[in-house]
Structures are given as C-alpha cells and as structure tokens.
Design an enzyme around this catalytic site. Structure first.
Site, PDB file in Angstrom:
ATOM      1  N   LYS A  12     -35.208  10.592   3.669  1.00 17.21           N
ATOM      2  CA  LYS A  12     -34.917  10.252   2.281  1.00 17.21           C
ATOM      3  C   LYS A  12     -36.152   9.770   1.524  1.00 17.21           C
ATOM      4  CE  LYS A  12     -29.966   9.933   2.490  1.00 17.21           C
ATOM      5  NZ  LYS A  12     -28.744   9.148   2.492  1.00 17.21           N
ATOM      6  N   ARG A  62     -26.767   9.802  10.989  1.00 12.80           N
ATOM      7  CA  ARG A  62     -26.778  11.120  10.358  1.00 12.80           C
ATOM      8  C   ARG A  62     -28.224  11.541  10.160  1.00 12.80           C
ATOM      9  NH1 ARG A  62     -27.118  13.213   5.233  1.00 12.80           N
ATOM     10  NH2 ARG A  62     -25.819  15.022   4.778  1.00 12.80           N
TER      11      ARG A  62
END
Ligand code: YH5
Length: 266
Positions: A204, A239
C-alpha cells in the site's frame, strides 16, 4: 490470504477468457506458495478508483470462482461491496465475502445470511474515489474499533452467527500514514476482542510515503515486515500479494508465539 485481481490491466486485450485463465493460474500459484485463502476481486477499491457495474463485476469474478472451485479446495473469498455479486459468487463456490464497506449496502447482510458465507467487516472512512483527500479522526483507534464493534453487533442482530465474522481496521481506507501507523501500533486493541482480525497492508501507498520512494521492492519488504508485526500481535489473516515471503515470516511468528504488549487499565 492471497490477492487475485480480476480487473482488466494494460496488458489485457479485453478478452474475458484470457482474464479468467490468467486469474485462475495466479490463484493456483498463490495456493502453491502457501495461501490458505484466495481473495478474488473484480472491482478496484484503490484510492481514486471508479465503480464498475454489477454485471461487469459478476462477469469477471464468477468464471474465476467456478473454475477455481473445480480445481481446488482452497477457501475462496470474494472482494465486493455489492449484494448481487456476493450472491452470485457464493453460488459459484465462494466461502466468504470480503466487504470493504462492512455489509452496509442495503441487502448485503441478507446476502451473507442467506448464503451462509463467512464475512470480513472492514472499516473505511468515506468512499474509495475520495477517501484519501483529507481523512480526519479524533481518536483513530477508538473510532475504528467502535465502528467494527457496531457492525459485528448489527450483523449478529440480523441473524449472522458471530463465528462467521472477522474484522479489519482497513489500512489505507480513508487514513493518513500516521493513522495507519497508530492502528498497527495498537493492533492489540483489535486482536484482544472476540473476533479474528484480518490485516491488509500489502504494497500500500503508506509504505511509499513512509519510505519516500515509489520503489515497489521497498514497499514489499516493508509490507512483509508489517505482516510479521501483525502476526506476532495475533492477527489471524494476512491479506497479501507476495504470498511466498509472507508465509516465511508467518511461520516464524507462529514458532515464536504471541508478543505480549497488551496493557490493561488505560
Ligand atoms: C484490506 O485492507 N484492501 S483493495 C492500493 C495499493 C496496493 C493495494 C497503491 N481490499 C483491503 O489492496 N480487503 C483491499 O497501492 C481489502 N482489507 C480487506 N479486507 C486495496 C489494496 C491496495 C490498494
């Protein structure tokens, strides 16, 4: 939980068959690398992403789920906000609904209850298109934890067994770097509750900002380290895109046992 995106990219010729085959092959590779769950998504929820129609999203994810279900016993998750996609995906063989909107869309709770699927409830401030413009919190950890508690209660009251639910602070979803760091630092506040915690930090932008580089390699190393941090603090599902290195650090976290940082009475 390995991430499988079924969205057309710049390399795709737009042919549905090609996209399906590539996504299934990618899922099988992630399983081979040690993924226990694969998360199949047909709509990007990245900051700034535009929504797609339900029919388009179903046409992307359903063939992948059907093909994967024929070839593997892996636990299949569908990453969607739409009740229609949830139902179609579960009919096709999905075991779990991963909803970045925490089943707040009208009909989403009913879809999960009626299909008997498990669900991940994630916190997001705002909507994907605009959520990173100016996220504001008084107490980010308290507000996110309070929201997730309320969503678990609402789902339970609507007839979904608590055992079917996990929670996720929603890293990067309407959060600055400092908000994301606070949530990671105080992850114990989530993992010491009664629901398992899913953590999604893989690749991210928070890492690009932290490291002040656009390098994807740098993001991957920091992502894997964050997965280790989260696992030692009892996160149950990570995840991620990079399953092989993540599985390596999760094995170490499991061998070491819990890192006890939780302080009570404050
Ligand atoms: C999550 O945290 N995230 S989709 C931007 C990136 C890299 C990755 C700019 N679905 C989560 O993975 N579901 C997504 O670089 C999720 N938790 C759960 N439960 C966003 C994503 C990403 C965005």
């Amino acid at each position: 939980m390995g991430i499988v995106n079924v969205t057309p990219d710049s390399f795709s010729d737009g042919g549905a068959y090609v996209d399906t085959a590539a996504a299934v092959a990618h899922a099988l590779a992630l399983i081979d690398q040690g993924a226990a769950i694969v998360d199949i998504g047909g709509e990007s929820t990245r900051p700034g992403a535009e929504p797609v129609d339900e029919e388009v999203e179903c046409a992307r994810v359903v063939p992948v789920i059907e093909a994967l279900r024929r070839q593997s016993d892996v636990f299949i998750s569908v990453d969607t906000l739409k009740p229609g996609v949830m139902r179609a995906a579960c009919m096709a063989g999905a075991d779990m609904v991963n909803d970045v909107n925490a089943l707040q869309a009208p009909g989403a709770i009913d879809a999960v209850r009626e299909t008997g699927a498990a669900a991940c409830l994630m916190h997001m401030q705002g909507q994907p298109r605009t959520m990173q413009q100016a996220p504001v919190y008084g107490d980010v950890v308290g507000e996110v934890a309070g929201f997730l508690r309320q969503r678990v209660a609402s789902c339970f009251e609507a007839g979904i067994a608590r055992e079917r639910l996990c929670i996720d602070p929603g890293f990067g979803f309407g959060k600055t770097l400092d908000h994301n760091l606070a949530l990671l630092r105080e992850l114990d506040r989530f993992t010491h509750g009664d629901r398992p915690v899913l953590v999604g930090v893989s690749r991210k932008s928070m890492f690009a900002r932290l490291l002040d580089t656009p390098s994807m390699d740098a993001r991957i190393h920091a992502s894997v380290a964050a997965a280790f941090w989260a696992a030692t603090r009892q996160a149950r599902i990570i995840r991620c895109h990079d399953v092989a290195p993540t599985v390596q650090v999760l094995r170490l976290a499991q061998a070491l046992g819990p890192h006890e940082t939780f302080r009570t009475g404050q």
